[in-house]
Design an enzyme around this catalytic site. Structure first.
Site, mmCIF file in Angstrom:
data_model
loop_
_atom_site.group_PDB
_atom_site.id
_atom_site.type_symbol
_atom_site.label_atom_id
_atom_site.label_comp_id
_atom_site.label_asym_id
_atom_site.label_seq_id
_atom_site.Cartn_x
_atom_site.Cartn_y
_atom_site.Cartn_z
ATOM 1 N N SER A 1 -6.228 3.861 -3.622
ATOM 2 C CA SER A 1 -5.353 4.991 -3.417
ATOM 3 C C SER A 1 -4.024 4.632 -2.744
ATOM 4 O O SER A 1 -3.089 5.431 -2.787
ATOM 5 C CB SER A 1 -6.074 6.034 -2.565
ATOM 6 O OG SER A 1 -6.346 5.515 -1.273
ATOM 7 N N SER B 1 -9.228 0.769 -1.399
ATOM 8 C CA SER B 1 -7.855 1.272 -1.548
ATOM 9 C C SER B 1 -6.747 0.394 -1.005
ATOM 10 O O SER B 1 -5.577 0.681 -1.245
ATOM 11 C CB SER B 1 -7.732 2.647 -0.905
ATOM 12 O OG SER B 1 -8.243 3.605 -1.779
ATOM 13 N N LYS C 1 1.713 4.448 4.493
ATOM 14 C CA LYS C 1 0.960 5.365 3.628
ATOM 15 C C LYS C 1 1.029 6.777 4.206
ATOM 16 O O LYS C 1 0.946 6.952 5.433
ATOM 17 C CB LYS C 1 -0.490 4.885 3.525
ATOM 18 C CG LYS C 1 -1.340 5.640 2.503
ATOM 19 C CD LYS C 1 -2.713 4.984 2.341
ATOM 20 C CE LYS C 1 -3.566 5.700 1.294
ATOM 21 N NZ LYS C 1 -4.881 5.045 1.101
HETATM 22 N N1 GLN Z 1 -11.286 4.477 -5.293
HETATM 23 C C1 GLN Z 1 -12.244 4.812 -4.277
HETATM 24 C C2 GLN Z 1 -12.383 6.311 -4.212
HETATM 25 O O1 GLN Z 1 -11.837 6.947 -5.035
HETATM 26 C C3 GLN Z 1 -11.822 4.256 -2.957
HETATM 27 C C4 GLN Z 1 -10.702 4.995 -2.368
HETATM 28 C C5 GLN Z 1 -10.305 4.476 -1.002
HETATM 29 O O2 GLN Z 1 -10.628 3.347 -0.634
HETATM 30 N N2 GLN Z 1 -9.651 5.329 -0.249
HETATM 31 O O3 GLN Z 1 -13.015 6.841 -3.368
#
Ligand code: GLN
Length: 498
Positions: free
Chosen positions: A155, A179, A80
């Protein structure tokens, strides 16, 4: 012999150590596949075939010389793009870090390098890991390999899609509110968010430091265990990493759990849950009962406040973590900050430069979070919002502690729906936030959460089963999940990407 790109990491390792395949051949097979197919998936932000091949050849050389090889020798892995790779672009999906080349190495990257993994590329993500669809990337969206018109989740969407598409057998993501698990579920692969403190966050670009955790993606639990093993452990560079021994997750995976007491989280079967997902999860429950598990209903009464608490705590921490990107030392600097109005002319030039740089460097969702977080922390509001959210967080943790007094593992769906269409929720932040309704509480409590493939919808989209365990019980979590994996073949399914 089957195509290397259809082998698991464990199989690749066996084939390479038996001399049937070289690391170079393996890496080439993946590079060819990416060359042919990533045009349509768009999982990589950085794809560096030459460096990957150089590393692969050096591993082959070491093997020929009889030198010591690490546990992932010759296995390609996708990373990532919020993990600091020295000298290589690390954009975090943001224009703000378009030109950032970290001067230091994330601990996880170092451990993978020392394990002799082959870095195949860096993957797309929602900007600063804020989002659930990978559409918030400043560099365009990634598509779900199962249906290119749909989102891969987020994400860590690029990391999940790259494994689902067999561009790498393994990848790394980060999970702040879901995410890793949410994109794993939507892409039909395994994703694990370890216990907070299990994996060092040193060199992970911070979003919400009390929630962020790095973890593995893979097709199956053996590969997940192996990768978790490599990246876990105490790190003096991260004061929140915990100094407790790292079990040999792979060695114990096949041992059936001593006890199979499973709790079904009542609140995760709320309205909004797609009936096809519910049916797949209920089917998994039947399978566990057939395997001798005792399954009981369990309540986590405060989960209904999870999303609300998360969207105070995470933005509050993000507003602080992202304050450093102002164009002075860190981040994009605007080319022009001359005043456009008489009011702006009153602002000191340095401040104008920061304002212009932040306005250009950050996308809409990141700005929304910074504003929410700044508001929630402001004098006069902190008690009403931030401190209140911390109390809710404690209550959520207490719910889990109470549940784990009677059961060893909790299960439920990972997501309320299968992958949605690109663009479907992009204009509706609240609808997007609900994608993580079942994953967020795990981060608030700091406990590990795992998503494994457990079905396909009628239209052929993957469904994920979520399993949660007490802090540092990853070993039992994986073994319990393995009971399901052993009796099903969902993890062997692949999208057709021709
Ligand atoms: N979708 C969640 C957010 O937008 C979690 C994102 C994540 O785990 N980085 O914060």
């Amino acid at each position: 012999m089957i195509e290397p790109t259809r082998m698991s990491a464990v199989e690749l390792i066996n084939q390479m150590s038996a001399g049937h395949l070289s690391a170079e051949e393996v890496t080439r097979a993946y590079i060819d596949r990416i060359d042919r197919l990533d045009r349509s998936v768009k999982s990589f932000l950085l794809f560096d075939p030459e460096s990957a091949l150089t590393v692969a050849r050096s591993i082959d050389q070491k093997r020929r010389n009889g030198e010591h090889l690490g546990p992932l020798a010759g296995v390609p892995i996708a990373l990532k793009d919020n993990l600091c790779t020295p000298g290589l672009p690390t954009t975090c999906g943001s224009r703000m870090l378009q030109n950032f080349r970290p001067p230091y190495e994330a601990t996880v990257i170092r451990k993978l390098r020392e394990a002799d993994a082959v870095f195949i590329g860096k993957t797309n993500m929602d900007e600063f890991a804020m989002g659930s669809s990978t559409e918030n990337s400043a560099y365009g969206a990634t598509c779900n390999p199962w249906d290119l018109e749909r989102i891969p989740g987020g994400s860590s969407g690029g990391s999940a899609a790259s494994v689902a598409a067999d561009f790498a057998p393994l990848s790394i993501g980060s999970d702040t509110g879901g995410s890793i698990r949410q994109p794993a579920a939507l892409c039909g692969i395994v994703g694990l968010k370890p216990t907070y403190g299990r994996v060092s966050r040193y060199g992970l670009i911070a979003f919400a430091s009390s929630l962020d955790q790095i973890g593995p993606f893979a097709h199956d639990l053996a590969d997940t265990s192996l990768l978790l093993q490599v990246i876990s452990g105490h790190d003096p560079h991260d004061a929140t990493s915990v100094d407790s021994p790292v079990p040999d997750y792979l060695a114990t995976l096949e041992k059936p759990p001593e006890r199979l007491r499973i709790g079904l989280v009542r609140e995760f079967f709320s309205e909004g849950l797609d009936p096809e997902i519910e049916a797949a999860v209920r089917e998994a429950v039947r399978l566990y009962v057939g395997a001798g598990a005792t399954v009981k209903d369990v309540s986590l009464p405060h989960s209904k406040y999870g999303t609300a608490a998360y969207y105070i705590v995470a933005p509050a921490e993000c507003s602080s973590n992202l304050a450093r990107y102002d164009g002075t030392i860190f981040g994009h600097r605007a080319a022009d900050w001359s005043p456009r109005t008489p009011e702006e002319a009153e602002i000191p030039p340095l401040i104008r430069m920061m304002m212009a740089s932040r306005a250009e460097g950050f996308g809409a969702e990141v700005k929304r979070r910074i504003m929410l977080g700044t508001f929630a922390l402001s004098a006069g509001y902190a008690d009403q919002y931030y401190n209140q959210a911390l109390k809710v967080r404690r209550l959520i943790r207490n719910d889990f502690d109470a549940a784990f007094a009677d059961v060893d593992v909790l299960i439920g769906p990972t997501t309320p729906t299968a992958a949605f269409k690109l663009g479907e929720k992009a204009a509706d932040p609240l609808a997007m936030y609900l994608s993580d309704i079942y994953t967020i509480t795990t981060n608030l409590a700091g406990i590990p959460g795992l998503s494994i493939p457990c079905g396909l919808t009628k239209s052929g989209l993957p469904i994920g089963l979520q399993l949660m365990a007490p802090a540092f019980a990853e070993e039992n979590l994986l073994r319990t999940a393995r009971v399901f994996e052993r009796q099903t073949d969902w993890h062997t399914r692949r999208p057709s990407l021709a």
